[in-house]
Motif scaffolding. Structure first.
Motif, short mmCIF file in Angstrom:
data_model
loop_
_atom_site.label_atom_id
_atom_site.label_comp_id
_atom_site.label_asym_id
_atom_site.label_seq_id
_atom_site.Cartn_x
_atom_site.Cartn_y
_atom_site.Cartn_z
N PHE A 36 7.47 -2.06 -1.86
CA PHE A 36 8.37 -1.90 -0.72
C PHE A 36 9.27 -3.11 -0.58
CE2 PHE A 36 6.66 -4.60 2.72
CZ PHE A 36 5.37 -4.88 2.25
N LEU A 75 13.88 -1.30 6.23
CA LEU A 75 12.67 -1.40 5.43
C LEU A 75 12.71 -0.23 4.45
CD1 LEU A 75 9.75 -2.58 5.03
CD2 LEU A 75 9.03 -1.08 6.87
N MET A 133 10.71 1.92 2.12
CA MET A 133 9.32 2.26 1.75
C MET A 133 9.30 3.42 0.74
SD MET A 133 7.07 0.39 3.50
CE MET A 133 5.59 1.38 3.65
N ASP A 159 11.36 -5.16 2.29
CA ASP A 159 11.59 -5.38 3.71
C ASP A 159 12.75 -6.38 3.86
OD1 ASP A 159 11.58 -5.82 6.41
OD2 ASP A 159 9.41 -6.08 6.57
#
Lengths: 496, 234
Positions: free
Chosen positions: B140, B132, B134, B142
């Motif tokens: 973001f 992931l 971030m 994922d």
């Protein structure tokens, strides 16, 4: 199977039914056949605190509620309250706070109704088995909601309809009856429409009447059977819960931490939730995945406490809704100035909270703030937050750290049942000592005694698991050296 | 002379010569499911969810152009089964947890599964270990939810004039890569088209979360493709 053993022995009851999740009970006897202690083992492992790490913080309220299918709203709201602080939005708008409170009271209402009518009522309604030995000794085939529906249809319908009503409140506020998304960091994602409000108002009188009657049933049952109930699984203890910060009233959604001892002396005076680690610690014991929390100042031996309806009614100064206020005063009369330490009084306390919840629901439904448009707020970001809420089963702690990239870097959850870990072990030990010592066999009714004691706490041993019919049990007998002497197994619905 | 006429499941459809079958079907109010195709992005025919039979041969409707008199089969049990299998495999190949995914109700993969009547996966989950990202302040990524449709790759190049995303490796190891060590090192902006075209919850704006309540999300009331089929009814 016969259970003859000349040495100390251990009985294992696995799993425990009509509670949420799975547990195992072992009873340890000495060479003389006298119970020394009993243990409730929590053998499930969930791991939420680990796999939430690295996830975006706004996912947390929706993700962690998957811990449970019975009180997901409590986890949803506890996590949302923590995330409010992360986004600097803990001072919610009036609409957001009231929508959340409505959701929470809906949750409390449905969960308490479920517990009392679906899970516990068979213990009360079918108590006598003809031997007059105990009120909790009905045959296994009758100890379920199906039998309640057959023999007490009106009561069963009330239970079902009250649970349904609570679920409708949750649906209107969270978007779904189970696992909704209503609470978001800094507020809520919807208000309550006039149509939704009117639909809920339509049935609120009926629900209040049924809740009132449930309090009467619980009170009368308790008073009529007090001689048997008072010692059953009972022991003196401390009690802990949130109370309203301004006046110590019962507050299930928010407040400060308060604890009283067995005599209702205050031993934890209204502590801010952010400071919970200053006053609480958790002990790890090798035989259970569930930790044992205690008040730091008193240590693990004396600092353990009970949570849940009984504890809340002991800690709260008063209840701020009319009918529950009176019911609470009556409840307090039983023990006068002391804390009520009678384990089986959990049920009565739970029904007073059921009544309080529906009174609160009515109060909120009549509040026009619920139709407000201001749903979200925010402020300066924080990187750490604690939130505490009173879940149906007791005080629930959520503690998180979130880094600047919005990732969760730490999560600590102390759930209600964990807080009640030591008390449940004590209750089981008490019942085992009172009813098990000196026996060479394991009578069916004895297994239910233990379950009745555990069930008073309405434990959620994590995931939603329901068993209808006879309890699936495994009883294992060990000698003093730990060797297996005998084993007795019964599947769900089967005779032993 | 620039018009052609063909049929989809027996329905006569008029189209412009050179148009893809998918575009012509959209205009005629016939829904052909798709995942990698997106509006005016150059189609790349990779997901194969839009597979149709054209004169008996299976073709990707997003890249196959219309032809006079062609007989196109779209909603047949055979094709539905193929499409179901593709969607099924996409689900188990990644880590798609609809129950807490903020894209739920807006997710095209989930909506297709509902439309196809998929209630549970038929294949074993692979549970791949994916990251992931971030690092970006506003967006973001994922990878758990990425289905490798390539919409962001094409949107970044064709619509944003950037080159933020590319695929690396091949076969089962193929994955989306950003032009830098992490998303924060790229010139991606939250307003870029690349961010808005993701059909699943892989590339998302931060802190949007669950702002739309359950019941009011895009696919809560109406199935995916309903907007196209409504055109046909008119």
């Amino acid at each position: 199977m016969a259970t003859k053993a000349s040495k100390g022995k251990t009985y294992t009851i696995l799993p425990v039914t009509r509670v949420e999740g799975h547990g195992k009970v072992t009873i340890h006897m000495n060479d003389a056949g006298v119970v020394e202690y009993a243990r409730l083992h929590i053998v499930e492992f969930r791991g939420f605190e680990r796999f939430i790490l690295g996830r975006p913080f706004w996912e947390v309220p929706v993700m962690v509620q998957r811990l449970c299918g019975i009180c997901p709203v409590s986890h949803h709201l506890a996590a949302a309250k923590a995330m409010d602080r992360i986004v600097g939005g803990e001072q919610l708008t009036p609409t957001a706070e009231k929508i959340r409170r409505l959701m929470h009271y809906g949750q409390m209402f449905q969960s308490h109704a479920l517990h009392f009518f679906h899970l516990s009522s068979p213990d009360f309604l079918f108590g006598a088995d003809g031997t007059a030995e105990s009120g909790f000794a009905a045959p296994p085939a009758k100890r379920n909601i199906i039998a309640v529906a057959r023999e007490f249809p009106k009561l069963a319908v009330q239970g079902v309809m009250m649970r349904k009503y609570g679920q409708e409140v949750i649906l209107a506020t969270a978007g779904k009856k189970i696992h909704g998304t209503g609470a978001v960091p800094g507020g809520v994602n919807k208000n309550l429409s006039v149509a939704e409000r009117d639909a809920l108002l339509k049935d609120v009188d009926q629900m209040t009447a049924w809740a009132r009657s449930a309090v009467t049933i619980a009170r009368d049952y308790t008073m009529e059977h007090l001689a048997e109930l008072a010692p059953f699984g009972s022991f003196d203890s401390n009690h802990l819960s949130l109370v309203r910060e301004s006046d110590g009233a019962l507050d299930l959604y928010d407040g400060v931490l308060r604890a009283v001892d067995k005599d209702r002396n205050m031993i934890l005076v209204d502590v801010n939730c952010q400071r919970y680690l200053d006053v609480l610690m958790e002990e790890v014991r090798p035989w259970s995945y569930m930790k044992f929390p205690f008040l730091k100042e008193l240590g693990p031996d004396h600092g353990w406490y009970r949570v849940g309806p009984l504890a809340r009614l002991n800690t709260a100064t008063f209840i701020d809704t009319d009918e529950a206020y009176t019911a609470h005063k009556e409840f307090r009369e039983l023990q006068k100035d002391r804390s009520n330490n009678i384990t089986m009084c959990y049920h009565w306390a739970r029904m007073i909270e059921l009544l309080h919840s529906i009174e609160k629901i009515r109060e909120l439904l009549l509040d026009t703030d619920l139709q407000g448009k201001e749903l979200l707020t925010s402020g300066p970001r924080r990187e750490e937050a604690v939130a505490i809420i009173e879940a149906p089963r007791g005080t629930l702690f959520h503690h998180y750290r979130v880094n600047r990239n919005d990732e969760v870097t730490m999560c600590n959850l102390i759930v209600s049942t964990t807080n009640n870990n030591e008390p449940m072990n004590r209750a089981v030990t008490k019942v085992a000592k009172d009813h098990f010592s000196g026996r060479r066999e394991i009578p069916e009714k004895l297994l239910n005694y233990i379950e009745v004691a555990i069930r008073a706490y309405d434990p959620c041993l994590s995931c939603a698991t329901h068993a209808l019919g006879g309890m699936p049990l495994v009883v294992e007998l060990y000698d003093a050296g730990g060797g297996l002497v005998a084993r007795r197994v019964r599947g769900a619905g089967q005779p032993v | 002379m620039n018009r052609v006429t063909f049929t989809i499941d027996g329905k006569e459809v008029k189209a412009i010569r050179g148009q893809t079958i998918l575009k012509a079907a959209d205009a005629a109010g016939v829904f052909i499911p798709r995942l990698c195709a997106y509006r005016d992005l150059t189609p790349n025919g990779s997901c194969r969810v839009c597979s149709v039979r054209v004169n008996g041969r299976i073709q990707a409707a997003c890249v196959q152009t219309v032809a006079e008199g062609a007989i196109v089969e779209n909603e047949t049990p055979e094709l539905l089964e193929y499409r179901r299998n593709i969607v099924d495999m996409l689900f188990v190949e990644g880590n798609h947890f609809c129950m807490f995914c903020e894209k739920s109700g807006f997710c095209e993969l989930q909506a297709l599964a509902y439309r196809f009547g998929i209630k549970a996966p038929r294949y074993p989950f692979l549970y791949p270990k994916r990251d992931l990202d971030m690092s970006h302040p506003h967006v973001f990524l994922d990878h758990n939810r990425c289905i490798l449709c390539g919409r962001c790759v094409r949107a970044s190049q064709d619509m944003d004039g950037k080159n933020v995303f590319q695929f690396v490796e091949r076969g089962g190891r193929k994955r989306l890569q950003v032009n830098g060590d992490s998303l924060s090192e790229t010139d991606l902006k939250a307003t870029d088209e690349a961010v808005s075209v993701c059909p699943v919850g892989a590339l998302m704006k931060k802190r949007v979360g669950y702002e739309v309540p359950v019941g009011r999300r895009r696919y809560d009331e109406k199935p995916i493709g309903d907007d196209i089929e409504m055109k046909g009814e008119k």
